[in-house]
Scaffold this motif. Structure first.
Motif, PDB file in Angstrom:
ATOM      1  N   MET A   1       0.848  -1.187   0.000  1.00 47.85           N
ATOM      2  CA  MET A   1       0.000   0.000   0.000  1.00 47.85           C
ATOM      3  C   MET A   1       0.882   1.235   0.000  1.00 47.85           C
ATOM      4  O   MET A   1       1.778   1.386   0.837  1.00 47.85           O
ATOM      5  CB  MET A   1      -0.913  -0.009   1.235  1.00 47.85           C
ATOM      6  CG  MET A   1      -1.776   1.227   1.387  1.00 47.85           C
ATOM      7  SD  MET A   1      -3.099   1.056   2.608  1.00 47.85           S
ATOM      8  CE  MET A   1      -2.164   0.767   4.127  1.00 47.85           C
ATOM      9  N   TYR A   2       0.632   2.130  -0.924  1.00 48.12           N
ATOM     10  CA  TYR A   2       1.381   3.378  -1.009  1.00 48.12           C
ATOM     11  C   TYR A   2       0.891   4.326   0.087  1.00 48.12           C
ATOM     12  O   TYR A   2      -0.304   4.625   0.165  1.00 48.12           O
ATOM     13  CB  TYR A   2       1.183   4.003  -2.385  1.00 48.12           C
ATOM     14  CG  TYR A   2       1.743   5.395  -2.519  1.00 48.12           C
ATOM     15  CD1 TYR A   2       3.102   5.645  -2.328  1.00 48.12           C
ATOM     16  CD2 TYR A   2       0.909   6.469  -2.835  1.00 48.12           C
ATOM     17  CE1 TYR A   2       3.618   6.926  -2.442  1.00 48.12           C
ATOM     18  CE2 TYR A   2       1.415   7.758  -2.954  1.00 48.12           C
ATOM     19  CZ  TYR A   2       2.779   7.975  -2.755  1.00 48.12           C
ATOM     20  OH  TYR A   2       3.281   9.248  -2.868  1.00 48.12           O
ATOM     21  N   VAL A   3       1.827   4.800   0.912  1.00 47.98           N
ATOM     22  CA  VAL A   3       1.451   5.663   2.034  1.00 47.98           C
ATOM     23  C   VAL A   3       2.374   6.886   2.089  1.00 47.98           C
ATOM     24  O   VAL A   3       3.477   6.811   2.637  1.00 47.98           O
ATOM     25  CB  VAL A   3       1.513   4.915   3.380  1.00 47.98           C
ATOM     26  CG1 VAL A   3       0.940   5.784   4.490  1.00 47.98           C
ATOM     27  CG2 VAL A   3       0.785   3.586   3.316  1.00 47.98           C
ATOM     28  N   PRO A   4       1.940   8.021   1.540  1.00 49.26           N
ATOM     29  CA  PRO A   4       2.720   9.263   1.736  1.00 49.26           C
ATOM     30  C   PRO A   4       2.857   9.565   3.228  1.00 49.26           C
ATOM     31  O   PRO A   4       1.983   9.215   4.023  1.00 49.26           O
ATOM     32  CB  PRO A   4       1.859  10.319   1.035  1.00 49.26           C
ATOM     33  CG  PRO A   4       1.068   9.544   0.021  1.00 49.26           C
ATOM     34  CD  PRO A   4       0.773   8.223   0.680  1.00 49.26           C
ATOM     35  N   LYS A   5       3.949  10.204   3.606  1.00 53.50           N
ATOM     36  CA  LYS A   5       4.261  10.362   5.026  1.00 53.50           C
ATOM     37  C   LYS A   5       3.168  11.087   5.806  1.00 53.50           C
ATOM     38  O   LYS A   5       2.951  10.810   6.983  1.00 53.50           O
ATOM     39  CB  LYS A   5       5.596  11.063   5.206  1.00 53.50           C
ATOM     40  CG  LYS A   5       5.646  12.478   4.637  1.00 53.50           C
ATOM     41  CD  LYS A   5       7.035  13.091   4.860  1.00 53.50           C
ATOM     42  CE  LYS A   5       7.093  14.525   4.327  1.00 53.50           C
ATOM     43  NZ  LYS A   5       8.443  15.121   4.551  1.00 53.50           N
ATOM     44  N   LYS A   8       0.520   8.523   7.032  1.00 56.32           N
ATOM     45  CA  LYS A   8       0.961   7.304   7.714  1.00 56.32           C
ATOM     46  C   LYS A   8       0.556   7.293   9.181  1.00 56.32           C
ATOM     47  O   LYS A   8       0.737   8.283   9.894  1.00 56.32           O
ATOM     48  CB  LYS A   8       2.475   7.160   7.593  1.00 56.32           C
ATOM     49  CG  LYS A   8       3.003   5.806   8.050  1.00 56.32           C
ATOM     50  CD  LYS A   8       4.479   5.650   7.713  1.00 56.32           C
ATOM     51  CE  LYS A   8       4.983   4.262   8.064  1.00 56.32           C
ATOM     52  NZ  LYS A   8       6.410   4.072   7.715  1.00 56.32           N
ATOM     53  N   HIS A 104      -2.955  -2.640   6.487  1.00 53.60           N
ATOM     54  CA  HIS A 104      -2.480  -3.870   5.870  1.00 53.60           C
ATOM     55  C   HIS A 104      -1.611  -4.602   6.891  1.00 53.60           C
ATOM     56  O   HIS A 104      -0.643  -4.036   7.401  1.00 53.60           O
ATOM     57  CB  HIS A 104      -1.653  -3.580   4.621  1.00 53.60           C
ATOM     58  CG  HIS A 104      -2.485  -3.166   3.443  1.00 53.60           C
ATOM     59  ND1 HIS A 104      -1.994  -3.154   2.158  1.00 53.60           N
ATOM     60  CD2 HIS A 104      -3.778  -2.756   3.361  1.00 53.60           C
ATOM     61  CE1 HIS A 104      -2.942  -2.762   1.324  1.00 53.60           C
ATOM     62  NE2 HIS A 104      -4.034  -2.505   2.045  1.00 53.60           N
ATOM     63  N   ILE A 164       0.987  -1.823   8.302  1.00 54.07           N
ATOM     64  CA  ILE A 164       1.038  -0.556   7.584  1.00 54.07           C
ATOM     65  C   ILE A 164      -0.322   0.113   7.738  1.00 54.07           C
ATOM     66  O   ILE A 164      -1.344  -0.435   7.320  1.00 54.07           O
ATOM     67  CB  ILE A 164       1.352  -0.765   6.091  1.00 54.07           C
ATOM     68  CG1 ILE A 164       2.680  -1.504   5.922  1.00 54.07           C
ATOM     69  CG2 ILE A 164       1.387   0.578   5.364  1.00 54.07           C
ATOM     70  CD1 ILE A 164       2.995  -1.879   4.486  1.00 54.07           C
ATOM     71  N   LYS A 166      -2.805   3.546   7.201  1.00 54.86           N
ATOM     72  CA  LYS A 166      -2.992   4.755   6.407  1.00 54.86           C
ATOM     73  C   LYS A 166      -4.283   5.459   6.805  1.00 54.86           C
ATOM     74  O   LYS A 166      -5.342   4.835   6.888  1.00 54.86           O
ATOM     75  CB  LYS A 166      -3.031   4.401   4.917  1.00 54.86           C
ATOM     76  CG  LYS A 166      -3.135   5.611   3.988  1.00 54.86           C
ATOM     77  CD  LYS A 166      -3.015   5.177   2.534  1.00 54.86           C
ATOM     78  CE  LYS A 166      -3.006   6.364   1.586  1.00 54.86           C
ATOM     79  NZ  LYS A 166      -2.831   5.940   0.175  1.00 54.86           N
ATOM     80  N   LYS A 168      -5.996   8.685   5.241  1.00 51.73           N
ATOM     81  CA  LYS A 168      -6.014   9.755   4.248  1.00 51.73           C
ATOM     82  C   LYS A 168      -7.203  10.658   4.562  1.00 51.73           C
ATOM     83  O   LYS A 168      -8.341  10.345   4.231  1.00 51.73           O
ATOM     84  CB  LYS A 168      -6.124   9.196   2.833  1.00 51.73           C
ATOM     85  CG  LYS A 168      -6.055  10.247   1.745  1.00 51.73           C
ATOM     86  CD  LYS A 168      -6.106   9.604   0.369  1.00 51.73           C
ATOM     87  CE  LYS A 168      -6.070  10.666  -0.723  1.00 51.73           C
ATOM     88  NZ  LYS A 168      -7.267  11.551  -0.698  1.00 51.73           N
TER      89      LYS A 168
END
Length: 208
Positions: A1-5, A8, A104, A164, A166, A168
């Protein structure tokens, strides 16, 4: 999974609490042909000393369990989500988006076919989800039936190796924009709009 800082979530206690709250997730794994398999399941999260263990069970005719023992899997816990219209910003050169939370959990799988262990897992699962029922289901009232059903399932113990998280929640936008989004979401009836609005308010109050 893409997680910009900025999205997070690293607080372990918060991640565990959210997994427990949104505990019906998706179990993903690769079979021997490298094909991804997925099953929607209820999960129980257990904190054991320094380890985090996730337990569940699935139907024995489901072939996914047959290639999982000793391998890595992924469990996706989806939280609330809501559509965010760029019109709410009342500014030019903006685009719409989707706000959401997700976790995740990666882990190593151990399949459980011992009846005593399986019974314990099933009862822990039942006890957890029956909490709050006015007349909770009790194993002692259905012992013979449950014992027969145990032969038709397989239980899994998953030792978590990585989490992980996230969230958003428009953290990449100005406070003014976020306040406008919150106000608009509070009037929306679709998706989990009001819940996302509350999460955004909490983040805004901590300036995170």
């Amino acid at each position: 999974m893409y997680v910009p800082k900025e999205f997070k979530e690293t607080d372990l206690n918060q991640l565990i609490a959210e997994m427990k709250k949104n505990s019906f997730g998706i179990l993903l794994s690769n079979n021997d042909e490298a094909k991804i398999e997925a099953t929607h399941l209820p999960f129980i999260i257990q904190e054991a000393k320094e380890n985090l263990i996730i337990i569940t069970h699935l139907a024995k005719p489901n072939p996914q369990w047959k290639t999982m023992n000793g391998k890595e899997c992924l469990i996706i816990f989806s939280g609330p989500h809501a559509y965010v219209s760029a019109s709410w910003y009342e500014e030019k050169n903006t685009v719409s988006t989707w706000n959401y939370t997700a976790i995740h959990a990666y882990g190593k799988v151990t399949t459980v076919e011992n009846k005593d262990e399986m019974r314990e897992i099933v009862l822990k699962t039942t006890d957890y989800f029956e909490k709050g029922q006015s007349k909770p289901w009790k194993y002692k009232d259905h012992t013979d039936y449950v014992e027969k059903l145990l032969s038709g399932i397989v239980c899994l113990k998953i030792e978590v190796t990585e989490l992980i998280g996230k969230k958003k929640l428009s953290q990449n936008h100005s406070i003014e924009r976020r306040e406008k989004v919150i106000a608009a979401l509070q009037n929306e009836e679709k998706y989990s709009s009001k819940e996302i609005a509350e999460l955004m308010k909490a983040k805004l109050n901590t300036r995170a």
